[in-house]
Design a protein around this motif. Structure first.
Motif, PDB file in Angstrom:
ATOM      1  N   VAL A  96      29.907  28.621  33.993  1.00 37.88           N
ATOM      2  CA  VAL A  96      29.808  30.044  33.667  1.00 37.88           C
ATOM      3  C   VAL A  96      28.424  30.572  34.034  1.00 37.88           C
ATOM      4  CG1 VAL A  96      29.943  31.740  31.805  1.00 37.88           C
ATOM      5  CG2 VAL A  96      31.499  29.790  31.809  1.00 37.88           C
ATOM      6  N   GLU A  97      27.386  29.819  33.704  1.00 37.22           N
ATOM      7  CA  GLU A  97      26.023  30.285  33.966  1.00 37.22           C
ATOM      8  C   GLU A  97      25.714  30.329  35.451  1.00 37.22           C
ATOM      9  OE1 GLU A  97      22.735  28.985  31.631  1.00 37.22           O
ATOM     10  OE2 GLU A  97      24.028  28.213  30.034  1.00 37.22           O
ATOM     11  N   ILE A  98      26.182  29.339  36.223  1.00 35.56           N
ATOM     12  CA  ILE A  98      25.878  29.361  37.662  1.00 35.56           C
ATOM     13  C   ILE A  98      26.633  30.495  38.345  1.00 35.56           C
ATOM     14  CG2 ILE A  98      27.672  27.775  38.488  1.00 35.56           C
ATOM     15  CD1 ILE A  98      23.967  27.802  39.524  1.00 35.56           C
ATOM     16  N   TRP A  99      27.856  30.785  37.868  1.00 39.17           N
ATOM     17  CA  TRP A  99      28.587  31.926  38.404  1.00 39.17           C
ATOM     18  C   TRP A  99      27.870  33.230  38.045  1.00 39.17           C
ATOM     19  CZ3 TRP A  99      31.897  32.968  42.006  1.00 39.17           C
ATOM     20  CH2 TRP A  99      32.803  32.008  42.452  1.00 39.17           C
ATOM     21  N   GLN A 100      27.363  33.326  36.849  1.00 39.46           N
ATOM     22  CA  GLN A 100      26.626  34.527  36.457  1.00 39.46           C
ATOM     23  C   GLN A 100      25.398  34.735  37.353  1.00 39.46           C
ATOM     24  OE1 GLN A 100      25.942  33.784  32.247  1.00 39.46           O
ATOM     25  NE2 GLN A 100      27.409  35.355  31.683  1.00 39.46           N
ATOM     26  N   ALA A 101      24.678  33.663  37.639  1.00 40.86           N
ATOM     27  CA  ALA A 101      23.489  33.782  38.495  1.00 40.86           C
ATOM     28  C   ALA A 101      23.863  34.268  39.892  1.00 40.86           C
ATOM     29  CB  ALA A 101      22.780  32.431  38.568  1.00 40.86           C
ATOM     30  N   TYR A 102      24.955  33.725  40.435  1.00 41.31           N
ATOM     31  CA  TYR A 102      25.373  34.130  41.778  1.00 41.31           C
ATOM     32  C   TYR A 102      25.888  35.576  41.776  1.00 41.31           C
ATOM     33  CZ  TYR A 102      27.742  33.969  46.307  1.00 41.31           C
ATOM     34  OH  TYR A 102      28.136  34.217  47.603  1.00 41.31           O
ATOM     35  N   LEU A 103      26.638  35.970  40.760  1.00 38.41           N
ATOM     36  CA  LEU A 103      27.146  37.348  40.681  1.00 38.41           C
ATOM     37  C   LEU A 103      26.001  38.336  40.486  1.00 38.41           C
ATOM     38  CD1 LEU A 103      30.266  36.659  38.437  1.00 38.41           C
ATOM     39  CD2 LEU A 103      30.297  37.305  40.856  1.00 38.41           C
ATOM     40  N   ASP A 104      24.974  37.939  39.739  1.00 36.25           N
ATOM     41  CA  ASP A 104      23.798  38.805  39.609  1.00 36.25           C
ATOM     42  C   ASP A 104      23.142  39.026  40.971  1.00 36.25           C
ATOM     43  OD1 ASP A 104      24.274  38.891  36.930  1.00 36.25           O
ATOM     44  OD2 ASP A 104      22.723  37.434  36.387  1.00 36.25           O
ATOM     45  N   TYR A 105      23.054  37.953  41.751  1.00 37.54           N
ATOM     46  CA  TYR A 105      22.476  38.067  43.095  1.00 37.54           C
ATOM     47  C   TYR A 105      23.303  39.009  43.964  1.00 37.54           C
ATOM     48  CZ  TYR A 105      22.280  36.715  48.026  1.00 37.54           C
ATOM     49  OH  TYR A 105      22.242  36.731  49.402  1.00 37.54           O
ATOM     50  N   LEU A 106      24.626  38.858  43.921  1.00 35.94           N
ATOM     51  CA  LEU A 106      25.481  39.735  44.727  1.00 35.94           C
ATOM     52  C   LEU A 106      25.387  41.187  44.260  1.00 35.94           C
ATOM     53  CD1 LEU A 106      28.703  37.538  45.076  1.00 35.94           C
ATOM     54  CD2 LEU A 106      26.903  37.901  46.777  1.00 35.94           C
ATOM     55  N   ARG A 107      25.272  41.405  42.967  1.00 36.73           N
ATOM     56  CA  ARG A 107      25.156  42.776  42.464  1.00 36.73           C
ATOM     57  C   ARG A 107      23.878  43.440  42.945  1.00 36.73           C
ATOM     58  NH1 ARG A 107      21.518  45.401  39.518  1.00 36.73           N
ATOM     59  NH2 ARG A 107      21.277  43.566  38.175  1.00 36.73           N
ATOM     60  N   ARG A 108      22.784  42.678  43.030  1.00 35.82           N
ATOM     61  CA  ARG A 108      21.515  43.253  43.484  1.00 35.82           C
ATOM     62  C   ARG A 108      21.530  43.592  44.977  1.00 35.82           C
ATOM     63  NH1 ARG A 108      19.402  39.634  39.339  1.00 35.82           N
ATOM     64  NH2 ARG A 108      19.381  37.868  40.793  1.00 35.82           N
ATOM     65  N   ARG A 109      22.499  43.055  45.707  1.00 32.63           N
ATOM     66  CA  ARG A 109      22.600  43.367  47.137  1.00 32.63           C
ATOM     67  C   ARG A 109      23.339  44.681  47.403  1.00 32.63           C
ATOM     68  NH1 ARG A 109      25.828  40.445  49.977  1.00 32.63           N
ATOM     69  NH2 ARG A 109      24.737  40.653  51.973  1.00 32.63           N
ATOM     70  N   VAL A 110      24.075  45.163  46.411  1.00 30.95           N
ATOM     71  CA  VAL A 110      24.954  46.312  46.628  1.00 30.95           C
ATOM     72  C   VAL A 110      24.169  47.617  46.501  1.00 30.95           C
ATOM     73  CG1 VAL A 110      27.027  47.498  45.818  1.00 30.95           C
ATOM     74  CG2 VAL A 110      26.912  45.002  45.750  1.00 30.95           C
ATOM     75  N   ASP A 111      24.439  48.533  47.448  1.00 32.20           N
ATOM     76  CA  ASP A 111      23.908  49.885  47.375  1.00 32.20           C
ATOM     77  C   ASP A 111      25.004  50.769  46.775  1.00 32.20           C
ATOM     78  OD1 ASP A 111      22.706  52.304  47.634  1.00 32.20           O
ATOM     79  OD2 ASP A 111      22.628  52.314  49.836  1.00 32.20           O
ATOM     80  N   PHE A 112      24.897  51.052  45.486  1.00 34.72           N
ATOM     81  CA  PHE A 112      25.947  51.785  44.786  1.00 34.72           C
ATOM     82  C   PHE A 112      25.946  53.278  45.098  1.00 34.72           C
ATOM     83  CE2 PHE A 112      25.479  47.993  42.119  1.00 34.72           C
ATOM     84  CZ  PHE A 112      26.803  47.588  42.037  1.00 34.72           C
ATOM     85  N   GLU A 141      32.529  42.448  48.576  1.00 41.22           N
ATOM     86  CA  GLU A 141      32.216  41.022  48.398  1.00 41.22           C
ATOM     87  C   GLU A 141      31.936  40.717  46.931  1.00 41.22           C
ATOM     88  OE1 GLU A 141      29.213  37.592  50.231  1.00 41.22           O
ATOM     89  OE2 GLU A 141      29.024  39.695  50.847  1.00 41.22           O
ATOM     90  N   LEU A 142      31.263  41.629  46.223  1.00 39.88           N
ATOM     91  CA  LEU A 142      30.990  41.440  44.799  1.00 39.88           C
ATOM     92  C   LEU A 142      32.289  41.395  44.005  1.00 39.88           C
ATOM     93  CD1 LEU A 142      29.100  41.340  42.332  1.00 39.88           C
ATOM     94  CD2 LEU A 142      29.011  43.842  42.405  1.00 39.88           C
ATOM     95  N   ARG A 143      33.203  42.336  44.267  1.00 42.90           N
ATOM     96  CA  ARG A 143      34.476  42.343  43.543  1.00 42.90           C
ATOM     97  C   ARG A 143      35.295  41.092  43.839  1.00 42.90           C
ATOM     98  NH1 ARG A 143      35.671  48.757  44.670  1.00 42.90           N
ATOM     99  NH2 ARG A 143      34.820  49.542  42.683  1.00 42.90           N
ATOM    100  N   ALA A 144      35.264  40.655  45.106  1.00 46.01           N
ATOM    101  CA  ALA A 144      35.984  39.429  45.456  1.00 46.01           C
ATOM    102  C   ALA A 144      35.394  38.218  44.737  1.00 46.01           C
ATOM    103  CB  ALA A 144      35.941  39.232  46.971  1.00 46.01           C
ATOM    104  N   ALA A 145      34.074  38.201  44.603  1.00 42.35           N
ATOM    105  CA  ALA A 145      33.423  37.082  43.905  1.00 42.35           C
ATOM    106  C   ALA A 145      33.790  37.082  42.428  1.00 42.35           C
ATOM    107  CB  ALA A 145      31.913  37.170  44.074  1.00 42.35           C
ATOM    108  N   PHE A 146      33.859  38.275  41.803  1.00 39.11           N
ATOM    109  CA  PHE A 146      34.279  38.341  40.404  1.00 39.11           C
ATOM    110  C   PHE A 146      35.700  37.796  40.240  1.00 39.11           C
ATOM    111  CE2 PHE A 146      30.847  41.415  39.281  1.00 39.11           C
ATOM    112  CZ  PHE A 146      30.449  40.816  38.105  1.00 39.11           C
TER     113      PHE A 146
END
Length: 950
Positions: free
Chosen positions: A399-415, A425-430
């Motif tokens: 759970v924690e390693i997935w959270q770290a990776y999803l945090d990284y992907l979220r910071r890449r997104v220009d909302f 890619e973020l939604r697919a990762a979730f």
């Protein structure tokens, strides 16, 4: 004639000598032939033996290769295969085996040096030396090892004749002194090798004696001399062992003496060396892995604040403790926060996860470091995929390693953009993370590791906050509630807060109404939130509906709670009644056995009555000085201490003490009894400064002396009370009273200490009548992540042997072997480590290994919940039921059974008048019974008459 005869004689002698020589030569040739045949036979035997050994080794090699094809991560199997191939001389297969192992694991210094030396021999005939250079580059990346750097530099000297060879050697030496030149004990040999190389270059540029050098030669000579001067100055400015010899060598070598600046730097380095010397000496005498010594050294260097010295100290510690995750975590944290050099930081993170791949925290730090230093997206994704395949030992790690990776992907997104590749890619990762938790993690661990659905909550908040997609957020929260979270008030309030922040009042009201209907842990709180919401947002109709709904719900909850309480009380009452029935049946059964035994032994008792009366006079007589002689009501009848007064024998009439002489056995039995008269007086005892000692052997000789020897180190002893039977036999337990309560804590540390082959139990001396819920042994029912449980151990395994096995995986704080009361081992053990990571590492490395031929099982300590129903000393409200029997600190043992008849048992005794099971001074037992409102109880003499009349 004489001459002819002499000639003949000479000729005969020559012929005889010639014949003798021929015989000798024939004998020698025969011996040589025999020896030759023997040598041939021995050679044939040796060839047969060697061929058999080769076949066995080849079979073992094939077995190891097959095993590695099944499990490529078997470290020991790799090591064994490399040893066998090296023994057989299979150099090409050996190279392949080493290559495979190096791809999966970092290799130790010894394995690298063996591999490098073999490769150097293999490439002597090959003109291409680049393969060996590449191998050296790989070797110096695994660990910082002075010996490997020195071997690298010396190997490069062999290629100095090639174009650019000298510059390459200098470059390697410079890298070596940068990497290991600060090594306090081994750095000096690298500096000396560097100087020797430069001195060798100096000898080639010096002109022959008598010839005047050219201008160009003078410049080369001056440059080379300056290089050597610089090396001396650099080395003398570093604190190294045996610096005095280097300084003396520089004084002798330099024509103009040592400059003042160099002397100043040298003295400063000597002072620094003196500060470090105690830590170096501690490392020299310490045993592997020297973790505590290295930690103290690192703390010292961190206070000093020299980054280079801190780095080399960490590297030295990790070379000997490469499997300690905490050490890697401290090192990488220091580099992330202090040095921040990209190449150094990222290479160290990579080495950390290669050495300890099972530690999620190291992978998480690695991902953050890659993002921090601007690594490309593909590199970060590859590292994350490796982390998923690393084999974590807990579901929450995933759970924690997935959270770290999803945090990284979220910071890449220009909302600011409605749709982008990064957002998809973020939604697919979730979505992938949820599938991974459901299938991979649950199948392996039996749980998802995310019962509160933290990942889904984060996804819903991102959709609501950044994407303005409340519909998707509500769908996610509906899914969260269907996973068993609808009964928790905090989950509903989290959803309500989300709607309050990004939704509308309609959905807020719906969420709160559903919460009131479903919440079971804190329904009152949810009802208050709904009413508060309607006060601010709702109409009168909304308010009335909310009040009606909350009242209905709370009334239903109160009814359910009342029914549950009544059911629990009924179950408790029924259980207590069953326990009381079992107790009564047991007492009746024992009384019946005693009656039958007394009937069969009636005549024998009558024949021995006189001797028994003598024993009674000696043993029980002194105890009557406070009561009636015909009714000895002041006798001690203890269940906790085991002191049992003697009942008056059938037909006994008191006689003067001097009329009969007690037998020798009775006198021996009376001795401890008389000795106990004053010691067992409640006014003289102090439970706060006493301990209860049990599980001693009944055959223990001189128990008081043995106990005194064992406990005298804990503090001054006031009295020792070993408990004896009426005939003087030791009961296996007793009491030790110290002068001060401070000694009790030290005495409790001796719990389970071996006394003549049995573990002695040491517990606090507590009046169970006053403290019925007191527990001596705190049975842990929670997972102990820093402790491991081992089963399948051989019975011959000792604590020292087990500690020796476990210390390779971390700092062992305690080893406890589980034994029977007799002291015989059960084959089970608990081992406590300094922290969770060391325990996790031990589980991975030790599970399934063999100890003295037994395959052991190792797991994190997770004791099952202990059933408290019908446990001795457990308290439960019983209503009008009979009070439960109170037992000793360790439960109802065989040595704690009461010798009183059932009719004489007192169910409750005033706490102020009873201590440790003995009656208060001057109070008859029958009086205590009448005061409690019970029927009149029989005296001992009445009971004896009853036995004779049956």
């Amino acid at each position: 004639m004489a001459a002819s005869s002499n000639a003949e004689q000479t000729q005969l002698q020559d012929m005889e000598e010639e014949d003798a020589g021929m015989e000798e030569r024939e004998m020698e040739s025969d011996e040589e032939e025999e020896e030759g045949m023997g040598v041939e036979n021995s050679d044939e035997d040796e060839e047969d033996d060697s061929s058999e050994d080769e076949k066995e080794n080849e079979a073992e090699i094939q077995r190891l290769e097959e095993q590695l094809s099944i499990n490529a991560f078997d470290y020991n199997c790799h090591v064994d295969l490399i040893k066998l191939l090296k023994q057989e001389g299979e150099l090409f297969r050996l190279r392949k085996a080493r290559q495979k192992m190096s791809e999966l694991f970092p290799l130790t210094e010894e394995i690298w040096l063996d591999w490098l030396k073999d490769e150097i021999r293999l490439t002597e005939e090959e003109p291409n030396r680049e393969k060996v250079y590449e191998l050296f580059e790989r070797a110096v990346k695994d660990y910082i090892c002075p010996d490997i750097w020195l071997e690298y530099a010396q190997y490069s000297i062999g290629g100095m004749g090639s174009p650019g060879g000298i510059d390459r050697v200098r470059s390697i030496f410079e890298r070596a002194v940068t990497a290991v030149g600060l090594h306090m004990t081994k750095g000096q040999m690298v500096w000396e090798a560097y100087r020797e190389f430069e001195n060798a270059i100096l000898s080639t540029v010096q002109p022959p004696p008598g010839r005047i050098p050219s201008r160009e030669e003078q410049e080369m000579l001056k440059t080379q001399l300056e290089r050597i001067h610089t090396l001396f100055r650099r080395q003398l400015a570093i604190p190294l062992m045996d610096m005095e010899g280097t300084y003396a060598e520089y004084e002798e070598w330099s024509e103009h003496g040592v400059p003042e600046t160099v002397v100043h730097q040298y003295k400063k380095a000597v002072q620094q060396m003196e500060k470090c010397k105690p830590f170096e000496e501690a490392l020299m005498v310490a045993e592997t892995p020297k973790l505590a010594e290295y930690q103290a050294y690192i703390d010292f260097e961190l206070k000093e604040g020299d980054p280079a010295r801190i780095q080399i100290t960490f590297e030295r510690a990790l070379s000997e403790n490469c499997l300690v995750p905490d050490m890697w975590a401290k090192y990488t944290t220091y580099l992330d926060r202090q040095l921040k050099f990209k190449d150094l930081v990222l290479s160290t993170h990579e080495r950390a996860v290669r050495n300890c791949p099972w530690t999620m925290g190291l992978w998480k730090s690695y991902l953050l470091a890659l993002e921090r230093h601007g690594a490309d997206h593909q590199t970060v994704s590859d590292v994350f995929e490796k982390a998923l395949n690393a084999g974590f030992i807990q579901a929450t790690d995933y759970v924690e390693i997935w959270q770290a990776y999803l945090d990284y992907l979220r910071r890449r997104v220009d909302f600011s953009k409605e749709s982008s590749k990064e957002l998809e890619e973020l939604r697919a990762a979730f979505s992938r993370s949820l599938d991974y938790m459901k299938h991979d993690v649950e199948e392996r661990f039996g749980e998802s590791g995310d019962p509160s659905c933290i990942i889904m909550q984060i996804w819903a908040r991102i959709e609501a906050l950044h994407c303005k997609n409340m519909q998707k957020a509500r769908e996610l929260w509906d899914s969260i509630m269907t996973k068993g979270n609808a009964k928790y008030a905090n989950m509903w309030l989290e959803y309500y807060n989300l709607e309050r922040s990004y939704g509308d009042s309609i959905h807020c009201r719906k969420a709160l109404h559903r919460a009131v209907q479903c919440t079971s842990d804190y329904p009152e709180h949810v009802c208050e939130v709904l009413l508060s919401f309607e006060r601010v947002e709702g109409s009168l109709e909304d308010w009335d509906f909310a009040v009606q709904k909350t009242e209905t719900r709370l009334n239903r909850i109160n009814e359910q709670r009342a029914k549950a309480a009544e059911k629990e009380a009924n179950l408790a009452r029924q259980e207590d009644e069953r326990a009381e029935q079992r107790r009564k049946a047991k007492v009746e059964k024992k009384a019946q056995k005693k009656v039958q035994k007394g009937t069969r032994a009636g005549e024998k008792r009558k024949a021995e009555q006189d001797d028994y009366q003598d024993e009674w006079n000696e043993d029980a007589g002194p105890k009557r000085h406070r009561g009636n002689a015909d009714q000895p009501t002041d006798e001690y009848m203890e269940t906790e201490t085991g002191l049992f007064g003697k009942a008056t024998p059938p037909g006994y009439k008191p006689a003067p003490p001097a009329t009969k002489k007690a037998p020798q056995g009775a006198a021996a039995a009376a001795a401890p009894s008389a000795h106990r008269q004053n010691e067992d007086n409640p006014e003289l005892r102090n439970d706060n400064s006493s301990v209860f000692v049990s599980n001693l052997a009944y055959t223990l000789e001189e128990p008081e002396a043995k106990l005194r020897t064992l406990f005298e180190t804990c503090g001054p002893i006031k009295q020792i009370r070993p408990i004896f039977t009426g005939k003087g036999s030791f009961r296996g337990y007793g009491y030790i009273q110290f002068e001060s309560p401070v000694s009790v804590a030290e005495a409790l540390k001796l719990d389970r200490r071996d006394v003549e082959g049995r573990p002695v139990f040491v517990s606090p001396c507590v009046d169970k009548n006053k403290n019925p819920d007191f527990k001596v042994f705190k049975y842990n029912t929670m997972m102990e992540k820093h402790k491991i449980f081992i089963s399948g151990l051989p019975f011959s395994c000792t604590k020292e042997q087990l500690a020796e096995i476990c210390k390779n995986h971390g700092t062992v704080k305690e080893v406890r072997l589980v034994t029977y009361r007799s002291g015989k081992p059960k084959g089970l053990a608990y081992v406590e480590f300094a922290d969770e990571t060391q325990a996790s590492q031990a589980v991975l490395k030790m599970d399934g290994i063999e100890v003295e031929g037994n395959k052991i099982s190792v797991a994190i300590s997770n004791p099952p919940r202990r059933n408290t129903i019908d446990k001795p000393g457990s308290s439960r409200p019983t209503g009008d039921a009979m009070p439960r029997q109170v037992y000793g600190a360790r439960g109802k043992g065989r040595t704690q059974l009461s010798m009183l008849p059932r009719s004489l048992h007192r169910q409750s005794v005033p706490a102020g008048k009873v201590e440790n099971g003995s009656a208060a001074d001057g109070e008859p037992a029958s009086a205590a019974g009448n005061a409690a409102g019970e029927p009149k109880q029989l005296s001992n003499s009445d009971f004896a008459k009853m036995l004779l009349n049956m």
